[in-house]
Enzyme design. Structure first.
Site, PDB file in Angstrom:
ATOM      1  N   SER A 216       0.913 -31.717  26.237  1.00 12.27           N
ATOM      2  CA  SER A 216       0.996 -33.091  25.730  1.00 12.27           C
ATOM      3  C   SER A 216       2.400 -33.346  25.210  1.00 12.27           C
ATOM      4  O   SER A 216       3.333 -32.621  25.558  1.00 12.27           O
ATOM      5  CB  SER A 216      -0.063 -33.313  24.644  1.00 12.27           C
ATOM      6  N   ASN A 217       2.575 -34.349  24.405  1.00  9.47           N
ATOM      7  CA  ASN A 217       3.896 -34.651  23.846  1.00  9.47           C
ATOM      8  C   ASN A 217       3.734 -35.221  22.439  1.00  9.47           C
ATOM      9  O   ASN A 217       2.623 -35.373  21.940  1.00  9.47           O
ATOM     10  CB  ASN A 217       4.658 -35.610  24.764  1.00  9.47           C
ATOM     11  N   HIS A 218       4.858 -35.575  21.830  1.00  9.18           N
ATOM     12  CA  HIS A 218       4.852 -35.943  20.412  1.00  9.18           C
ATOM     13  C   HIS A 218       4.489 -37.398  20.126  1.00  9.18           C
ATOM     14  O   HIS A 218       4.583 -37.828  18.984  1.00  9.18           O
ATOM     15  CB  HIS A 218       6.241 -35.705  19.810  1.00  9.18           C
ATOM     16  N   SER A 219       4.146 -38.174  21.136  1.00  6.93           N
ATOM     17  CA  SER A 219       3.919 -39.604  20.886  1.00  6.93           C
ATOM     18  C   SER A 219       2.843 -39.821  19.809  1.00  6.93           C
ATOM     19  O   SER A 219       1.762 -39.244  19.880  1.00  6.93           O
ATOM     20  CB  SER A 219       3.493 -40.293  22.184  1.00  6.93           C
ATOM     21  N   ALA A 283       3.168 -42.522  26.372  1.00 10.75           N
ATOM     22  CA  ALA A 283       4.016 -41.434  26.863  1.00 10.75           C
ATOM     23  C   ALA A 283       3.121 -40.584  27.764  1.00 10.75           C
ATOM     24  O   ALA A 283       2.457 -39.648  27.323  1.00 10.75           O
ATOM     25  CB  ALA A 283       4.545 -40.620  25.689  1.00 10.75           C
TER      26      ALA A 283
END
Ligand code: CTP
Length: 405
Positions: A216-219, A283
Site C-alpha cells: 500500500s502507500n501512505h495516503s 493513490a
C-alpha cells in the site's frame, strides 16, 4: 450498526398534547446511535420542558432565532440547517404545518426548516376536524408536492374526546419512516453544483500478498475527503469511493463506498461511470502481486521475491470511454520533472484537468495538514497555488476546475 448510527437529526417539537411523545422519540433516536438537536416552538414549552428534551438529547434546545442572552448566534439556524441529515417535525401542529407550507419564519424551528438542505419529515398531530380541514389538507399537499414527506396521522382517541384521525403516529413508526427517508430520499440540494453527480476517490488501495500482508502507500485520504466535502457543500450529489482510511464521512456526501484493492476501486468507479464529474484523488497502487497466497507465507531463512503485475489504470480506462458531458480530473504525484510528467498524464489519460503535487516541496505531501499544488488544464492553462491548508486547496481545486473561478 443501525441505519441511524451517526446520523444528524433535527427534531422540531410543536405545541400540542402529543409533545410529550417527543421525549420517547428522542430516546429512540439516541438509542439507535443518532445525534439529535431539538427545536421547540414557544407553545411547545407549555406541554414539555426544554430541560426534559435537552437532557435526553444531550444538546441545547433552541426556540428563538434571537435568544435574549446570547451574542453572535444569529446565524445558528443556518448552522443547524447544514448540520442536519434530516429534519423531523413531531408533533407538527396545524399552525406549524401552515407555516412550513407558506414559508413563514418566526422561530428557530421554522427558520431551520427554510435553511436546511436535507429532507423534511412532517408528523402531524391535532384534533380530528383541524386535521381534516381543507386548509390543513391543502397545506400538507403543498409540502408533499415540494418533496417533503408528510406522514398520515393515526386514527384513535384524541385528547379532545373525539375519535378519528389526528393522533401522532407511534414514535417507532416515525423512527422507521426516518430510516426509510434517509436511505431512499435524495436530499434537496442547492448551490452552484446542484444537479451534478460527482464521484471522488480517496485514500490508498491495498494489494494483498497473503491473508495478513499487503502492499500500500501512505495516503491518508484527507485531500479526497476535503474535495468531497467541498463539492457536497456546493450542491453536488457526491459519491465518495475510499480505500482504507481512518476518516469519517464528510457532511453532505450522498454515499460512501469503502474498497480495498485497485480492482475493487475500479469496479466501484465504473458503477458511477456516467457521473458528470469524476475526480481520482486516490493513490492507487500501480502494481499488485501476481498471485496472492491464500495461506500466510512462512519465512524460511531465504530471501523472498514477489512477482508484481500492473494494476488496471482506472483513470486511463475512464479517459478511454469518456462521455461528452463528463469531466475527468486526475492527480499526479511526482518527485521530479513535475510539469512535464503531469502534462503527459493529462494527455495520455484524456483528462480535463490534472492536479500536480510535488513530493519533497515544503508544505506538500502525505499526512501534512497543508498542500501545494499546480492545476494544469487540457486548455493549456497552468495555475500555481501557494501552500494552503488542505481544505482550502480542495476548495480552490473545485472552484477552479468546476466553476471556473
Ligand atoms: N490512477 C488510476 N489507476 C492507477 C494508477 C493511478 O486511476 N492504477 C490515477 C490516480 O488516482 C491519479 C492519476 O491516475 O489521479 C495519476 O496517478 P500517478 O500514480 O501519479 O500516475 P501514474 O499514471 O500511475 O504514473 P507513475 O506512477 O508512473 O507516475
Amino acid at each position: 450498526m443501525t441505519a441511524l448510527e451517526g446520523k444528524h437529526i433535527v427534531l422540531g417539537v410543536c405545541g400540542g398534547i402529543a409533545a410529550y411523545k417527543a421525549a420517547e422519540l428522542v430516546r429512540l433516536y439516541k438509542k439507535a446511535g443518532a445525534h439529535v438537536r431539538v427545536l421547540m416552538t414557544p407553545h411547545a414549552h407549555r406541554f414539555v420542558t426544554p430541560l426534559t428534551l435537552g437532557t435526553l438529547s444531550e444538546e441545547e434546545v433552541h426556540t428563538e432565532i434571537f435568544p435574549p442572552n446570547e451574542k453572535g448566534s444569529w446565524t445558528r439556524h443556518v448552522e443547524i440547517g447544514l448540520w442536519a441529515d434530516i429534519m423531523v417535525v413531531a408533533p407538527a401542529t396545524a399552525q406549524t404545518v401552515a407555516k412550513l407550507a407558506d414559508g413563514t419564519c418566526d422561530s428557530m424551528l421554522t427558520a431551520v426548516a427554510l435553511s436546511r438542505r436535507c429532507p423534511l419529515l412532517v408528523c402531524p398531530a391535532m384534533d380530528h376536524d383541524m386535521y381534516m380541514h381543507a386548509a390543513t389538507q391543502g397545506n400538507m399537499d403543498t409540502l408533499r408536492h415540494r418533496g417533503d414527506i408528510v406522514m398520515e396521522a393515526a386514527h384513535g382517541e384524541l385528547a379532545s374526546g373525539l375519535v378519528g384521525e389526528g393522533r401522532l403516529p407511534e414514535p417507532a413508526d416515525i423512527v422507521n419512516t426516518t430510516i426509510r427517508v434517509l436511505t431512499e430520499a435524495a436530499p434537496r440540494r442547492s448551490g452552484p453544483l446542484a444537479g451534478q453527480a460527482l464521484t471522488v476517490t480517496a485514500g490508498p488501495t491495498r494489494e494483498p500478498i497473503d491473508p495478513v500482508r499487503f502492499i500500500s502507500n501512505h495516503s491518508s485520504g484527507t485531500m479526497g475527503f476535503a474535495i468531497a466535502e467541498t463539492a457536497a457543500r456546493l450542491g453536488a450529489e457526491v459519491t465518495l469511493i475510499s480505500g482504507p482510511v481512518a476518516l469519517p464521512t464528510p457532511a453532505g456526501v450522498a454515499r460512501r463506498v469503502d474498497v480495498e484493492t485497485t480492482a475493487d476501486m475500479h469496479e466501484a468507479v465504473l458503477a458511477r461511470g456516467a457521473d458528470d464529474v469524476i475526480i481520482m484523488v486516490a493513490a492507487v497502487a500501480d502494481y499488485t502481486p501476481a498471485s496472492a497466497s491464500t495461506r500466510k507465507i512462512k519465512k524460511d531463512g531465504h530471501g523472498l521475491a514477489l512477482e508484481l503485475v500492473p494494476t488496471v489504470d482506472i483513470l486511463a480506462d475512464l479517459g478511454s470511454r469518456k462521455q461528452r458531458h463528463q469531466r475527468l480530473i486526475g492527480f499526479a504525484l511526482e518527485t521530479h520533472d513535475g510539469l512535464e510528467n503531469a502534462r503527459g498524464k493529462l494527455a495520455r489519460k484524456n483528462l480535463d484537468w490534472i492536479v500536480l503535487n510535488i513530493l519533497g516541496e515544503e508544505g506538500a505531501g502525505f499526512g501534512a495538514g497543508t498542500n501545494k499544488v499546480t492545476i494544469l488544464g487540457a486548455d493549456g492553462s497552468t495555475v500555481k497555488l501557494p501552500v494552503l491548508p488542505k481544505a482550502e486547496v480542495a476548495a480552490a481545486i473545485v472552484h477552479h476546475t468546476l466553476l471556473g473561478v
